[in-house]
Write an enzyme that holds these catalytic residues in place. Sequence first.
Site, PDB file in Angstrom:
ATOM      1  N   LYS A  49       0.850  -1.191   0.000  1.00 52.37           N
ATOM      2  CA  LYS A  49       0.000   0.000   0.000  1.00 52.37           C
ATOM      3  C   LYS A  49       0.885   1.239   0.000  1.00 52.37           C
ATOM      4  O   LYS A  49       1.927   1.262   0.649  1.00 52.37           O
ATOM      5  CB  LYS A  49      -0.895  -0.048   1.240  1.00 52.37           C
ATOM      6  CG  LYS A  49      -1.785   1.154   1.485  1.00 52.37           C
ATOM      7  CD  LYS A  49      -2.619   0.918   2.747  1.00 52.37           C
ATOM      8  CE  LYS A  49      -3.349   2.179   3.196  1.00 52.37           C
ATOM      9  NZ  LYS A  49      -4.104   1.953   4.451  1.00 52.37           N
TER      10      LYS A  49
ATOM     11  N   LYS B 114      -2.550  -1.466  -3.129  1.00 55.01           N
ATOM     12  CA  LYS B 114      -3.584  -0.553  -2.656  1.00 55.01           C
ATOM     13  C   LYS B 114      -3.042   0.873  -2.732  1.00 55.01           C
ATOM     14  O   LYS B 114      -1.958   1.161  -2.237  1.00 55.01           O
ATOM     15  CB  LYS B 114      -3.986  -0.881  -1.218  1.00 55.01           C
ATOM     16  CG  LYS B 114      -4.996   0.102  -0.615  1.00 55.01           C
ATOM     17  CD  LYS B 114      -5.416  -0.330   0.787  1.00 55.01           C
ATOM     18  CE  LYS B 114      -6.254   0.731   1.475  1.00 55.01           C
ATOM     19  NZ  LYS B 114      -6.700   0.311   2.830  1.00 55.01           N
TER      20      LYS B 114
END
EC number: 4.1.2.4
Length: 270
Positions: free
Chosen positions: A198, A229
């Site tokens: 992420k 992400k």
Amino acid sequence: MTTADLWTEEEWSSFIQEKVDQVLSNLDSPTSPLADLTSASDRRFPLTIDHTLLKQDATPDQIDALCDEAIKYDFKSCCVNGIFVPQVAKRLEGTETIACSVVGFPLGAGTAASQAFEALNAVANGAKEIDTVIPLSLLLSKPPHYRALYQHLRTIVNALTPTSTPLKVILETSLIPSNELKVAASVVAAEAGAAFVKTSTGFAGGGATADDVKLMAASVRYKGGVKVKASGGVRTFEKCREMFEAGAERIGTSSGAAIMRGLESAAGTY
């Protein structure tokens, strides 16, 4: 135990350098899984959204409103601080939306054992996914402490393994000064067992960029099944689409409801 558990620091450095060379020499990505997602009305879109409220001054009433928005729009999750996980899990009962908790957030400066305990506590309270932050000090050391970084993340992954709870590892890309280290962080997280890498917490003065998402996607492609992400500053569908085209498959945003209404939210921290 995996082979990587036994590597020396020298073996880690050699492995990382090999991956860095491979990734940076070929950044032409294959078609991204969601590159054809062109409208917020696409039923796949809500399932990419981690509807997020992580501010220090968030109130229980605001958390309830977050949950109600997530239920209304069928978002993948509500992502909150651990104190709110029981409330969110209860509010989401009987829906498809899940509770997600951050741990070691936003600094990633706690011990692996403390973050593993925090993660398991969140799961016990109803969290179905966990987002944690890498200890950047280990990555930014000269030379980087790859083995220690791996062991830190592996401790959290191992704690969660019996619960089958996915771990998303936040790199905090705006604080990583080179593409080489961004590749390295992505690879170490993938080797440790992360389900996602992420981009950002949204609390460090920077956010997701298409270039970073593309780089991270290229870095973890070899592992198979590890996803990306994008979070931090993603406030419009156009920005989401940019992230999808770069390779993201999940979006962390506090603006999910505004996006679904076709609006752009006011600038914020996340």
